[in-house]
Every structure is written in C-alpha cells, then in structure tokens.
Design a protein around this motif. Structure first.
Motif, short mmCIF file in Angstrom:
data_model
loop_
_atom_site.label_atom_id
_atom_site.label_comp_id
_atom_site.label_asym_id
_atom_site.label_seq_id
_atom_site.Cartn_x
_atom_site.Cartn_y
_atom_site.Cartn_z
N ARG A 1 0.84 -1.21 0.00
CA ARG A 1 0.00 0.00 0.00
C ARG A 1 0.87 1.26 0.00
O ARG A 1 0.64 2.19 -0.75
CB ARG A 1 -0.88 -0.03 1.25
N THR B 1 0.40 3.29 -3.47
CA THR B 1 -0.60 4.36 -3.40
C THR B 1 -0.23 5.62 -4.21
O THR B 1 -1.09 6.15 -4.92
CB THR B 1 -0.89 4.72 -1.92
N ASN C 1 -2.68 7.20 -7.08
CA ASN C 1 -3.12 8.59 -7.09
C ASN C 1 -2.75 9.28 -8.40
O ASN C 1 -3.55 10.01 -8.97
CB ASN C 1 -2.50 9.36 -5.91
N GLY D 1 -9.57 2.30 -5.81
CA GLY D 1 -9.36 3.25 -4.71
C GLY D 1 -10.25 2.95 -3.52
O GLY D 1 -9.77 2.89 -2.38
N VAL E 1 -9.20 -0.45 -1.80
CA VAL E 1 -7.99 -0.31 -0.96
C VAL E 1 -8.40 0.34 0.37
O VAL E 1 -8.05 -0.15 1.45
CB VAL E 1 -6.92 0.55 -1.67
N ASN E 2 -9.16 1.41 0.25
CA ASN E 2 -9.59 2.13 1.46
C ASN E 2 -10.48 1.25 2.35
O ASN E 2 -10.33 1.24 3.57
CB ASN E 2 -10.34 3.39 1.03
#
Lengths: 252, 262
Positions: A90, A94, A98, A137, A140-141
């Motif tokens: 992660r 990440t 992004n 996204g 993952v969150n």
C-alpha cells in the motif's frame, strides 16, 4: 404493484414536475432557445421514430459496457484487496494509484486506439479505465479500514486465508466497496459516450454524438432521456443487489 | 488440562508502559478473575494471553509452550460479542466449528450449532437471525455458545457482561459458571476480566487484582480448599463480605495513591 408505485410517489411527482417545467419553458412559453431545447412535441415523436435505433444502440452499448465494467470490478476489487491488506504494498503503490487515477480517461483515447487491435477493444479499455480507478481506490480504502476486531476474531478462530478473504475481509469491506462500484458504474456510462465517439457505428453514446453533429437536438434530447432511463434502471437493479448484500448493516 | 504460567511479562504500547512485570501461575481448570479499575491493563493482559499482542518482555507459557499467536487453543469472548454481523447466529457458530472440527460435515456442524444454541437457553429460531436482530444478552449467549462449541482448554472472557443490564448479567454469570462447572473432566481454564468485585467473588476460584497503569498484580486470592459461597449465600457469609471489603479497599487505595502521584 400499488405499493411499489406508492413507495415511489415522490419520484413520480418530481419527474412529472420536471416534465411540466421543461414543457412550459420550451413549447408553451419558448423561454429556452428552441434550436437547442426542442419541446416535447418534437422529442416524443423522435422517440417513436428512432426507437429501434435506440434499442440497437442499447444492445451495442451493453456489449462494451458489460465486459469493461465486469473486468474493472473484478480487477479493481482483487488488486484493491491485495494492496489494502498489505501495508508495504500500500505504502509503495498508493502514490502511483493517485497519479494514474488523476489522468482523465478521455485523454487516453489516442493511446488506446494505438495500443489496442480494434476500436471495440480500445473503447472497452476507455470504459474500463473510467470504472477501474474508483473501484480500486475504494477497495484499498475499504480493506485498509476494516474494523480490526473482525480480523482478530478471525485470528482467534484460526480461520484460513482463503476463507478469511471470502467470509471476513470482503463482507466487512463490502459497504465501501459497493459504494465504489456504484460510482464506477456511473463513470462507465460517462465513459461510454467518450468510447463511442470513435469507431462505433451504433450505441447510446454514438446516437447522441451522431445526431449532435447534424444539430438534430430533438434526437439528442431523446437519446439523453433514453440513456437516463437505462442508467436509472440499472442503478435500481444494482441497489436491489446492494440491499441484499448489505442487509446486515444497521441502516439497511 | 493446560497450565498457564506468566513470567515477568511487561508490555509497552509505543513508549507507554502498560503492564510491568506480571507473574502468575494458574492451574488447569481454574476460574481466574482479573480484577481492577477500568483502563488498568486487564484487557491488554488478556490480549497477551490470547496471542493478539506479544509481550515486550517476559513470556506466557501454556503447558510450557510459549504463546506465539492467537488460536483455537484459547477461545475468546469479547465484550462486544465478537460475532460477524454479516453472518447469522448459526453461521457464526458453524464457522468456528468448521475450524475446530475439520472432518465435521455441514449437517453435523449445523446440528452441533443448534445444540449449542439450545445449551445457552436460546430458541432454535435464533439460528437464522443476524446479530443485529438480537438483543445484547442474546448476542452474548451466541458468543458463549460459539466459545464453548469449539471446546478450547482455555477460555478468555473480556468483560463479557459489561454492557448488559443487571438481570441479564446475573443470568449469564450463572450460565457461564454452570457450563464451566458441569465439565467434570478437562474443565476449561477461564480467565475472566471484570471490574466488578461481586462478579469476581461469585465466579472465581482465583482472583488477581491489577494495579493502576503501569499495571502490576497487587493482590492475589485463591479459594482453593475453601468453601465458596454462591449468589444466595454470598451476602450472608462474613468471610466473603470481609474479602469483598478488602478487595474494594485495595482497588480504591491503589486508585487514590496513583492519582495523588500524577
């Protein structure tokens, strides 16, 4: 049936209000530019005369939308679970998520046409990209923020990795994942219009684009309305599925 | 029959020392109550016993084998029930049975889960209910059914009745005590965290009082070889009442001393 309609009486009233407002602004008082905003007296017949084409467009669009969305959902969730559950992964990935997710998918069109063997596959890729990033996204969150107690509970019961993934991690993360899937579905529709701008010979986006080029705004508006109805229908089915899957949540 | 020994265990979270030099030796089959004020580190100690955390120093041995990770050997009942909210009560018990009894068929697991539900005095209809459809007491009964279902030699209970009303709490105290007591052979060793002195007096065969953070064991009492009063006789028993007063004083003095030092 009566209950179904009664439960949705608010939606019906707003819809009728919007139709009346549009009719008053166009056909009745002519307050909107009549060249762009064609009244219902022109739009409704356009529906009738081009219904076959709209239906053919729907089938063609679904042929792009379904594979792209299914692939985006599958890969977004799979990768999202992997990245979300591994801290080191992660941390390292990440920034790239992004960066890549910030690139508007329509700008990738020339690259897609160049890289893929057919316009169809390039179109699928554009829709895929539109749906993939929001799914990835949010997954993952979702996995990252799973209540630690569920994982500890699984640990005390020695639940194996596969069963933990399927019966603990995915259900625990499902409220957020499904929110991401909803956003992704809406994005796919937006991307559909972009994807059908090149190489397509039919489709809902193509229909709007094609008649827009000929300034046939009665048909453009008919196309918009048709797309909106289809999206509402799909979202309705999606919501039914979501409610079933999330029946355990407190607010459902 | 598993004996638990805790040797010089300390635990720090970031740089804060939570537990300092905890030592205890617990015989198999004991009902151990860990008593102390809220926030003193009892639950942290239970997490160490469960294997959900590792000691910063010292070791915890179960029959001479160090506790390295969480597992079925030490069942846990959490204060917030620890049920998976997306599974029905029955599925929650069945998934635990599946891990514990690998060769058990689906129908056998279902039958066993139903039996366990009945053992904790819940109706069969609870089997298909989601946790959100159950009261706090019913959820905790399901959690107890699951914990006893996997039949761990050691059972760790973290203030399991803390969020329940007085009547439900009393019923569940009796239920757990009866389930524990009726196992004449291979009786479970239970570690039960509570801040309620009366609860400890009612259930425990051994009481450890934890001091304020950084926590140490400041008092230990064993009922071994002594006649223990039950719920109905407890209030009339002068020895139990003396012990009760003593425990309350120890805890209050500890809180007062530590708050003066702050």
């Amino acid at each position: 049936m009566k209950k179904f309609v009664m439960d949705r009486s608010g939606i019906l009233l707003i819809f009728i209000g919007l139709v009346i407002a549009y009719e008053l602004l166009t056909d009745v008082f002519g307050m909107l530019d009549p060249f762009l905003f064609r009244g219902l007296s022109m739009v409704i017949p356009a529906f009738g005369s081009h219904f076959d084409m709209l239906m053919k467009g729907l089938i063609s669009s679904l042929g792009l939308l379904i594979p792209a969305y299914v692939m985006a959902t599958f890969s977004g969730i799979s990768l999202g679970v992997l990245i979300g559950s591994k801290k080191s992964l992660r941390k390292n990935i990440t920034p790239f998520i992004n960066a890549f997710s910030a690139i508007p998918a329509p700008l990738l069109t020339p690259f897609a046409i160049h890289l893929f063997p057919s316009f169809r596959s390039a179109s699928i890729f554009i829709i895929f990209i539109g749906a993939f990033w929001p799914t990835l996204g949010t997954t993952v969150n979702a996995v990252m923020t799973i209540d630690k107690r569920y994982l500890e509970n699984a640990a005390t019961l020695e639940i194996g990795e596969v069963e933990k993934l399927l019966r603990v991690i995915l259900p625990a993360a499902s409220p957020t994942i499904l929110s991401g899937c909803t956003i992704a579905l809406k994005f796919s529709f937006v991307m559909l219009v972009v994807a059908e701008m090149f190489g397509a010979t039919s489709g809902m986006g193509y229909f709007v684009q094609y008649y827009s080029d000929f300034a046939r705004f009665d048909l453009v508006i008919a196309g918009f309305i048709f797309m909106a109805f289809i999206l509402v229908g799909i979202m309705y089915l999606f919501d039914i599925m979501k409610v079933r899957m999330l029946r355990w949540t407190i607010n459902n | 029959m598993l004996e638990v020994s805790v040797n010089h265990v300390s635990f720090s979270y970031d740089k804060d020392l939570i537990l300092a030099d905890i030592n205890m030796k617990v015989e198999a089959g004991a009902f151990v109550c860990l008593l102390g004020q809220s926030g003193c580190g009892k639950s942290t100690f239970l997490r160490l016993l469960a294997g959900l955390e590792r000691p910063s120093s010292g070791d915890i041995l179960v029959d001479d084998a160090p506790v390295m990770k969480a597992g079925l050997q030490r069942g846990v009942v959490f204060q917030d029930y620890g049920l998976f909210p997306w599974m029905s009560a029955g599925e929650n018990i069945m998934i635990a049975l599946k891990q514990r009894f690998k060769n058990m068929s689906f129908s056998e697991r279902k039958a066993e889960a139903l039996k366990r539900i009945k053992d904790v005095e819940l109706p069969e209809s609870v089997f298909n209910k989601l946790p959100k459809e159950l009261s706090g007491g019913m959820k905790q009964r399901c959690a107890i059914a699951r914990a006893f279902g996997i039949d761990p030699p050691i059972l760790l209970m973290d203030e399991p009745f803390g969020a329940l009303d007085a009547v439900t709490r009393a019923k569940l105290q009796d239920l757990v005590f009866d389930l524990w007591k009726k196992e004449t052979e291979n009786r479970k060793t239970i570690f039960f965290v509570t801040h309620d002195v009366d609860e400890a007096l009612l259930l425990a065969t051994e009481i450890f009082v934890f001091g304020q953070s950084p926590s140490k064991i400041i008092y230990n009492y064993s009922f071994k070889g002594k006649l223990k009063s039950d719920r109905t006789t407890m209030l009339d028993d002068p020895q139990t009442m003396q012990l009760r007063n003593n425990l309350i004083k120890i805890i209050h003095d500890e809180v007062r001393t530590k708050s003066h030092n702050l």
